[in-house]
Motif scaffolding. Structure first.
Motif, PDB file in Angstrom:
ATOM      1  N   THR A  31      47.661  35.412  53.152  1.00  0.00           N
ATOM      2  CA  THR A  31      48.760  36.365  52.626  1.00  0.00           C
ATOM      3  C   THR A  31      48.838  35.795  50.954  1.00  0.00           C
ATOM      4  O   THR A  31      48.885  36.747  50.179  1.00  0.00           O
ATOM      5  CB  THR A  31      50.107  36.081  53.288  1.00  0.00           C
ATOM      6  N   PHE A  32      48.800  34.483  50.720  1.00  0.00           N
ATOM      7  CA  PHE A  32      49.017  34.424  49.434  1.00  0.00           C
ATOM      8  C   PHE A  32      47.896  34.773  48.560  1.00  0.00           C
ATOM      9  O   PHE A  32      48.279  35.249  47.566  1.00  0.00           O
ATOM     10  CB  PHE A  32      49.119  32.695  49.375  1.00  0.00           C
ATOM     11  N   ASN A  33      46.632  34.667  49.162  1.00  0.00           N
ATOM     12  CA  ASN A  33      45.543  34.750  48.194  1.00  0.00           C
ATOM     13  C   ASN A  33      45.189  36.343  48.101  1.00  0.00           C
ATOM     14  O   ASN A  33      45.132  36.836  47.092  1.00  0.00           O
ATOM     15  CB  ASN A  33      44.191  34.478  48.855  1.00  0.00           C
ATOM     16  N   ALA A  34      45.507  37.345  49.078  1.00  0.00           N
ATOM     17  CA  ALA A  34      45.696  38.670  48.968  1.00  0.00           C
ATOM     18  C   ALA A  34      46.607  39.240  47.923  1.00  0.00           C
ATOM     19  O   ALA A  34      46.279  39.937  47.120  1.00  0.00           O
ATOM     20  CB  ALA A  34      45.868  39.139  50.307  1.00  0.00           C
ATOM     21  N   ILE A  35      47.941  38.737  47.969  1.00  0.00           N
ATOM     22  CA  ILE A  35      48.795  39.180  47.201  1.00  0.00           C
ATOM     23  C   ILE A  35      48.607  38.617  45.582  1.00  0.00           C
ATOM     24  O   ILE A  35      48.673  39.692  44.771  1.00  0.00           O
ATOM     25  CB  ILE A  35      50.375  38.680  47.398  1.00  0.00           C
ATOM     26  N   ILE A  38      45.729  41.407  44.423  1.00  0.00           N
ATOM     27  CA  ILE A  38      46.406  42.615  44.054  1.00  0.00           C
ATOM     28  C   ILE A  38      47.265  42.531  43.015  1.00  0.00           C
ATOM     29  O   ILE A  38      47.098  43.577  41.927  1.00  0.00           O
ATOM     30  CB  ILE A  38      47.455  42.970  45.379  1.00  0.00           C
ATOM     31  N   ALA A  39      48.097  41.624  42.574  1.00  0.00           N
ATOM     32  CA  ALA A  39      48.850  41.672  41.403  1.00  0.00           C
ATOM     33  C   ALA A  39      48.349  41.177  40.279  1.00  0.00           C
ATOM     34  O   ALA A  39      48.772  41.637  39.204  1.00  0.00           O
ATOM     35  CB  ALA A  39      50.116  40.587  42.002  1.00  0.00           C
ATOM     36  N   PHE A  40      47.230  40.381  40.466  1.00  0.00           N
ATOM     37  CA  PHE A  40      46.990  39.807  38.966  1.00  0.00           C
ATOM     38  C   PHE A  40      45.458  39.819  38.741  1.00  0.00           C
ATOM     39  O   PHE A  40      44.877  39.222  38.074  1.00  0.00           O
ATOM     40  CB  PHE A  40      47.164  38.209  39.262  1.00  0.00           C
ATOM     41  N   ARG A  41      44.806  40.779  39.573  1.00  0.00           N
ATOM     42  CA  ARG A  41      43.341  40.843  39.373  1.00  0.00           C
ATOM     43  C   ARG A  41      42.842  41.403  37.908  1.00  0.00           C
ATOM     44  O   ARG A  41      41.776  41.006  37.565  1.00  0.00           O
ATOM     45  CB  ARG A  41      42.915  42.084  40.424  1.00  0.00           C
ATOM     46  N   ASP A  42      43.604  42.129  37.486  1.00  0.00           N
ATOM     47  CA  ASP A  42      43.432  42.699  35.912  1.00  0.00           C
ATOM     48  C   ASP A  42      44.027  41.830  34.896  1.00  0.00           C
ATOM     49  O   ASP A  42      44.009  42.280  33.779  1.00  0.00           O
ATOM     50  CB  ASP A  42      43.551  44.172  35.864  1.00  0.00           C
ATOM     51  N   LEU A  43      44.601  40.747  35.232  1.00  0.00           N
ATOM     52  CA  LEU A  43      45.454  39.843  34.275  1.00  0.00           C
ATOM     53  C   LEU A  43      44.716  38.577  34.033  1.00  0.00           C
ATOM     54  O   LEU A  43      44.981  37.571  35.023  1.00  0.00           O
ATOM     55  CB  LEU A  43      46.759  39.787  34.762  1.00  0.00           C
ATOM     56  N   PRO A  44      43.752  38.318  33.350  1.00  0.00           N
ATOM     57  CA  PRO A  44      43.017  37.302  33.129  1.00  0.00           C
ATOM     58  C   PRO A  44      43.468  35.825  32.912  1.00  0.00           C
ATOM     59  O   PRO A  44      43.025  34.809  33.042  1.00  0.00           O
ATOM     60  CB  PRO A  44      41.766  37.704  32.326  1.00  0.00           C
ATOM     61  N   THR A  45      44.571  36.015  32.190  1.00  0.00           N
ATOM     62  CA  THR A  45      45.321  34.784  31.451  1.00  0.00           C
ATOM     63  C   THR A  45      46.663  34.547  32.199  1.00  0.00           C
ATOM     64  O   THR A  45      47.402  35.544  32.547  1.00  0.00           O
ATOM     65  CB  THR A  45      45.363  34.989  30.078  1.00  0.00           C
ATOM     66  N   PHE A  46      47.107  33.354  32.510  1.00  0.00           N
ATOM     67  CA  PHE A  46      48.474  33.121  32.830  1.00  0.00           C
ATOM     68  C   PHE A  46      49.433  33.936  31.959  1.00  0.00           C
ATOM     69  O   PHE A  46      50.591  34.394  32.696  1.00  0.00           O
ATOM     70  CB  PHE A  46      48.745  31.454  33.168  1.00  0.00           C
ATOM     71  N   SER A  47      49.374  33.871  30.923  1.00  0.00           N
ATOM     72  CA  SER A  47      50.535  34.276  29.799  1.00  0.00           C
ATOM     73  C   SER A  47      50.764  35.806  30.087  1.00  0.00           C
ATOM     74  O   SER A  47      51.881  36.140  29.858  1.00  0.00           O
ATOM     75  CB  SER A  47      50.246  34.121  28.414  1.00  0.00           C
TER      76      SER A  47
END
Length: 360
Positions: A31-35, A38-47
């Motif tokens: 569940t954690f890795n799937a979410i 989905i949520a951060f796939r196109d966001l390469p940096t933590f910021s």
């Protein structure tokens, strides 16, 4: 302790370590890795993750609060209903509770990646501040988890969710239960997330570096070995800490309980961290990512549900007991070694009773 009790306790611990614990981690991993994907796939940096992370945290927290309030509200309605209806409603509520618990943790972890970030002083500061506040408000035991703590799916457990002040609709005003539930998640449980994030990333990046996700087979077992060792330490000293008397001194009693609670926290965290990474390596590694995560999610939930312990998948926080007990993995001692107990019998009597993140 009788021979029968010793055997049942040994079976309880073994079942938690080898079955319920891994199934719980399996559900959370999928569940954690799937979410996260989905949520951060196109966001390469933590910021760049702060906005979706905040949305996930707020959605997860709000839904956890609503699910708990729904459980409180439905208890009096369902208590005299048939076992099929009780079982079905419990399954739905527990699943929603578990799923949105993961959503809350994904959001919380990624908010912390944005600020304060992954420098050692930020991680240490978050861990120390969150731990200190939890100890001050006497809620540090909430940082514990499987394998030292499991929850079985009895009606009373499902429909009496934990909260910090222990309020219930039956004996408190509605607004007090609502405020208590909000406080339990927005403050206490958020501090628990901070503790786990700080310690998890300290181990990942500074204490056990290179961590499990970088060296397969050589160091993939380090957290597992640490957790098993700490589990047996906590089991060995639990009764001695519980039985400390006032004449031993309040300071000594408090210090012993705090030290044991911290060992239980480390045991749980390293169990999750080690089992999680082993699953990354060995749980159908040839399968495509999304099929793997979906299977992990489904098998984890169904496995714990069939075992009558799906409530273990959920996360809640409460005030520490005056007589702390760091072991709550009773399973066979509840159900008996020869068969499963009916969760819903005698209910007509109204009795009361983080996850690894890839480098960016």
């Amino acid at each position: 302790m009788s021979l029968r009790s010793t055997i049942q306790s040994t079976l309880d611990l073994g079942f938690s370590l080898l079955c319920l614990g891994p199934l719980t981690v399996l559900f959370w991993r999928g569940t954690f890795n799937a979410i996260t994907d989905i949520a951060f796939r196109d966001l390469p940096t933590f910021s760049s993750r702060w906005y979706p992370a905040l949305i996930l945290y707020l959605i997860g927290t709000t839904m956890k609060i609503l699910v708990d309030l729904t459980k409180h509200s439905l208890r009096s309605i369902l208590i005299n209903k048939g076992p099929c209806l009780q079982s079905f409603s419990s399954m739905i509520l527990v699943y929603l509770d578990a799923f949105f618990g993961v959503v809350m943790w994904v959001g919380g972890f990624n908010l912390l990646y944005v600020f304060p970030g992954l420098h050692w002083y930020g991680l240490t500061g978050v861990l120390l501040v969150a731990s200190s506040i939890l100890m001050l408000i006497k809620a540090f035991n909430s940082t514990g988890s499987v394998p030292l703590g499991i929850s079985t799916d009895e009606f009373e457990n499902v429909y009496n969710p934990n909260n910090y002040f222990g309020t219930k609709f039956e004996n408190s005003c509605s607004y007090k239960v609502i405020l208590d539930t909000i406080f339990s998640y927005t403050v206490v449980h958020t501090l628990v997330i901070c503790c786990w994030w700080g310690m998890w990333e300290l181990e990942n990046r500074y204490i056990l570096f290179p961590c499990e996700i970088t060296v397969k087979d050589i160091q993939a077992w380090d957290s597992v070995i640490i957790s098993y060792f700490l589990v047996f330490v906590v089991v060995a000293i639990n009764n001695s800490v519980k039985e400390m008397k006032e004449e031993d001194g309040q300071f000594s009693k408090t210090a012993a309980a705090t030290f044991t609670a911290f060992l239980a926290f480390l045991a749980a965290l390293n169990f999750w961290r080690g089992i999680w990474s082993l699953m990354d390596f060995y749980f159908f590694p040839s399968m495509s990512l999304w099929n793997n995560l979906l299977l992990s999610h489904v098998v984890g939930f169904l496995g714990t549900y069939v075992a009558g312990s799906s409530l273990t998948l959920t996360q809640s926080s409460e005030k520490d007991s005056n007589t702390p007990d760091f072991l709550s993995f009773q399973y066979w001692s509840k159900y008996g070694a020869c068969g499963k107990k009916n969760h819903y019998e005698d209910l007509d009597q109204h009795s009361e009773t983080t996850p690894l993140v890839n480098e960016v």
